[in-house]
Design an enzyme around this catalytic site. Sequence first.
Site, PDB file in Angstrom:
ATOM      1  N   ASP A 100      30.216  -6.004  21.144  1.00 42.38           N
ATOM      2  CA  ASP A 100      29.294  -5.267  20.281  1.00 42.38           C
ATOM      3  C   ASP A 100      29.030  -6.111  19.041  1.00 42.38           C
ATOM      4  OD1 ASP A 100      27.944  -2.802  19.335  1.00 42.38           O
ATOM      5  OD2 ASP A 100      29.336  -1.808  20.710  1.00 42.38           O
ATOM      6  N   ASP A 207      24.078  -3.780  17.910  1.00 44.15           N
ATOM      7  CA  ASP A 207      24.064  -2.475  17.249  1.00 44.15           C
ATOM      8  C   ASP A 207      22.865  -2.371  16.312  1.00 44.15           C
ATOM      9  OD1 ASP A 207      25.634   0.001  16.683  1.00 44.15           O
ATOM     10  OD2 ASP A 207      25.683  -0.807  14.649  1.00 44.15           O
ATOM     11  N   GLU A 265      20.203  -2.168  20.578  1.00 43.34           N
ATOM     12  CA  GLU A 265      20.058  -0.719  20.416  1.00 43.34           C
ATOM     13  C   GLU A 265      18.898  -0.476  19.453  1.00 43.34           C
ATOM     14  OE1 GLU A 265      22.661   3.072  18.821  1.00 43.34           O
ATOM     15  OE2 GLU A 265      22.469   1.250  17.658  1.00 43.34           O
ATOM     16  N   HIS A 339      28.919   5.833  24.005  1.00 47.14           N
ATOM     17  CA  HIS A 339      29.871   6.379  23.030  1.00 47.14           C
ATOM     18  C   HIS A 339      29.208   7.270  21.979  1.00 47.14           C
ATOM     19  CE1 HIS A 339      27.928   3.048  21.148  1.00 47.14           C
ATOM     20  NE2 HIS A 339      28.388   3.423  19.977  1.00 47.14           N
ATOM     21  N   ASP A 340      27.879   7.289  21.940  1.00 52.97           N
ATOM     22  CA  ASP A 340      27.170   8.136  20.970  1.00 52.97           C
ATOM     23  C   ASP A 340      26.606   9.391  21.623  1.00 52.97           C
ATOM     24  OD1 ASP A 340      27.553   6.337  18.882  1.00 52.97           O
ATOM     25  OD2 ASP A 340      25.640   5.319  19.203  1.00 52.97           O
TER      26      ASP A 340
HETATM   27  O1  TEU Z   1      24.320   3.815  16.346  1.00 53.40           O
HETATM   28  C1  TEU Z   1      23.120   3.827  15.673  1.00 53.40           C
HETATM   29  C2  TEU Z   1      22.384   5.130  15.606  1.00 53.40           C
HETATM   30  O2  TEU Z   1      21.417   5.242  14.917  1.00 53.40           O
HETATM   31  C3  TEU Z   1      22.833   6.291  16.345  1.00 53.40           C
HETATM   32  O3  TEU Z   1      22.771   6.331  17.677  1.00 53.40           O
HETATM   33  C4  TEU Z   1      23.732   7.184  15.648  1.00 53.40           C
HETATM   34  O4  TEU Z   1      24.934   7.289  16.309  1.00 53.40           O
HETATM   35  C5  TEU Z   1      23.105   8.531  15.572  1.00 53.40           C
HETATM   36  O5  TEU Z   1      21.879   8.411  14.939  1.00 53.40           O
HETATM   37  C6  TEU Z   1      23.908   9.518  14.793  1.00 53.40           C
HETATM   38  O6  TEU Z   1      23.334  10.797  15.023  1.00 53.40           O
HETATM   39  C7  TEU Z   1      25.105   2.678  16.257  1.00 53.40           C
HETATM   40  C8  TEU Z   1      26.392   2.868  17.023  1.00 53.40           C
HETATM   41  O7  TEU Z   1      26.095   3.028  18.375  1.00 53.40           O
HETATM   42  C9  TEU Z   1      27.133   4.019  16.442  1.00 53.40           C
HETATM   43  O8  TEU Z   1      28.283   4.308  17.156  1.00 53.40           O
HETATM   44  C10 TEU Z   1      27.463   3.664  15.032  1.00 53.40           C
HETATM   45  O9  TEU Z   1      28.047   4.772  14.402  1.00 53.40           O
HETATM   46  C11 TEU Z   1      26.225   3.251  14.236  1.00 53.40           C
HETATM   47  O10 TEU Z   1      25.418   2.334  14.933  1.00 53.40           O
HETATM   48  C12 TEU Z   1      26.628   2.554  12.977  1.00 53.40           C
HETATM   49  O11 TEU Z   1      27.122   1.283  13.250  1.00 53.40           O
END
Ligand code: TEU
Length: 727
Positions: A100, A207, A265, A339-340
């Site tokens: 990541d 990310d 992402e 994971h989100d």
């Molecule tokens: O996520 C970015 C992001 O904008 C989202 O998917 C976020 O989790 C969501 O908007 C919250 O409701 C990435 C990572 O995948 C996430 O796990 C991290 O927390 C985030 O970046 C910060 O690094």
Amino acid sequence: MTIAYTWWKDATIYQIWPASYKDSNGDGIGDIKGIISTLDYLKDLGVDIIWLSPMYDSPQDDMGYDISDYESVYPKYGTLDDMQTLIDGLHSRGMRLVLDLVINHTSSEHKWFKESRSSKTNPKRDWYIWKAPKYDADGKRQPPNNWGSHFSGSAWEYDETTDEYYLRLFAPTQPDLNWENPKVRDALYDSALKFWFERGVDGFRIDTAGLYSKDQKFQDVPIIFPDKTYQPSDLYTQNGPRIHEFHKEMYSKVTSNYDVMTVGEVGHCSREAALKYVSAKEGEMNMIFLFNVVEVGSVRGDRFKYNGYNLIDFKKAVEDQGAFIEGTDAWSTVFIENHDQPRSVTRFGNGKHHNTSAKLLSLLQTTLTGTLFIYQGQEIAMTNLPRSWSIDEYKDINTVNYYKYFKEAYGKDKDFAEKEKALMDVIDLVARDHARSPVQWDSSAYGGFSTAEPWTRVNDNYKEINVASQIDDPNSVLNFWRKSLKVRKQFKDLLIYGSFKVLDYENEKVFTYLKYQSDPESSSPKAYVVLNFSTDSVKFDKLVDGKFELVHSNVSDVVEDTLTPYEERKHREYKQVMESQNSSYKLDERSARFYETLREKELREELDQKIEETNELDKFRRLKRAVNTSSAKVEKPVSSKVSISISRGVVNTKIGKLPKSKPFSTSTSTSTSTNSNSQNNSSNNSPGNSSPENKPQGSLSELRSKRQDTPLDLVSGYSSDDGEEGG
Ligand code: TEU
Ligand code: CA
């Protein structure tokens, strides 16, 4: 057509969340040695690449997405040597490792930030984004603007040392780096990328890949949520002015020098914007994650404002997520968990039909075009956490903060208990925590994840749902996945690289599509996929002519050479068949019509976006001209409304006469949507503990009329060429 096979296009990528995957030393926290102990299991499942979520040193305020040192490993996960063993262990099995890449922000514990915050004159001051406070009419200190954090509240954090705010789009301890400064970019390239490429890492999941370039005016964003003080900042932070310059630089200076893959992402993008990131000729990233599918039903910018969805929305989302690669040199991704996100079988399947619906989702995922990503535990159909758990069991900063702000806002209301219940229903459905509970390896204590009490609670259903109980069971979800992944590789021209067409857009229960190479009407091989998403037995309406061979199904007694109507097969609610053979196909009339209006709508959206973005009349005119050129191909359907023909030119030839009016059957009764919404009709006694939502989500007739009206409106907008804004 010759297909240029590419290792990262072919790949099945399995995401590992280190804290919750496998604990090797009994401290209740997953670790790298734990991962290493399962490599043969993953190889056997059909995994080619592991994507490992952040394992870098970190205070863990956002589970490692707050990195304090790119070049070392979080001690509880292991050491640099362990990482090398993992890399070598994968390579020796013909597998690869993707890490990541979190470079929009660091942790506030990173040495760069410690220097930056120390004084206004520190050489690293402008490595982060600092702004003076604003003062309101009462002389009260306020953040520099109204941008909101993705984790609730303001996106600015006040720092007493220098009496300024720093920008942090996520947690207070995740300061955003200042990408405008070339020194920052070079430092990231060396520390976060090259350091790991030199150790043999095969690529990165990038990310928040759309967030690096902030609009430098730092103005207030428009108010989208009147119930909130701080607003989604996307307008000035997502896909910003220099974002493509930055990606091009990272590619030319670093990633293009290695045989590696990148997946960014990005979240939400128009077709045009997506292509800028992933068209091969642009030289930026190989592919991106878009959230069309995983966020279906949620209000954009706030997942906890959840309205529900129906199968038609879902089909549209699936299509949109991959459609930008049609006829382009771009590539896409297929995923329904990470994971989100919550667990897919809870969110999109059905608890009463836990196994069958998990298999259905497996079949969906393994037949879509693009690189396939699966998430740990998805292969055994792990579910969301039980609804009975209280907010105290939720550990994710996103959930915890949301709840905190919610309580601050409504805690004193008389009906708070009701409001809270409604929020908990949504948290139970879509929170990130659901993906983060320990992997259920067997039925022993703590699901075999650890010998000690894990850092976060194991799902109550670990005795019913675990790897050990599925591994030797030929009918298990796990073995269904193994077979599905094999079939995907066996027919990769169609399944991984083929084109995609929905055949039954308006069907509220069944999702039928075709996978084909080049022209869907040619005699080249095709795959035909039928998925019954409803809890009803449905009549099987064969939408494809020709003879098909049954390749894979989650129903054991489907007759091999015929597709009998489903109505004859009672009690087998979830049925899918996937077939492949020479044949011709037909679109049902509604799908044909839908495809036409879809293209119109896309053009319309592009146009709207341009107008908004630039406000320059000449650009608008240019676009309009482009639209009108394609209107040269316009045909008059029987309904006598103008429609723009599909660029691939395949639809109009076969649809025959369209109905005189009302292209879709209309129903004035809203009750028609109730049954279609099977995802929301589950009961709580299921292992899936599915959605508590029971209400039909928006009237379907409303939805239909919206979909009918849009294209008609826009046609009138296009038809004049006088340079007036067409609405
Ligand atoms: O996520 C970015 C992001 O904008 C989202 O998917 C976020 O989790 C969501 O908007 C919250 O409701 C990435 C990572 O995948 C996430 O796990 C991290 O927390 C985030 O970046 C910060 O690094
Ligand atoms: Ca451990």
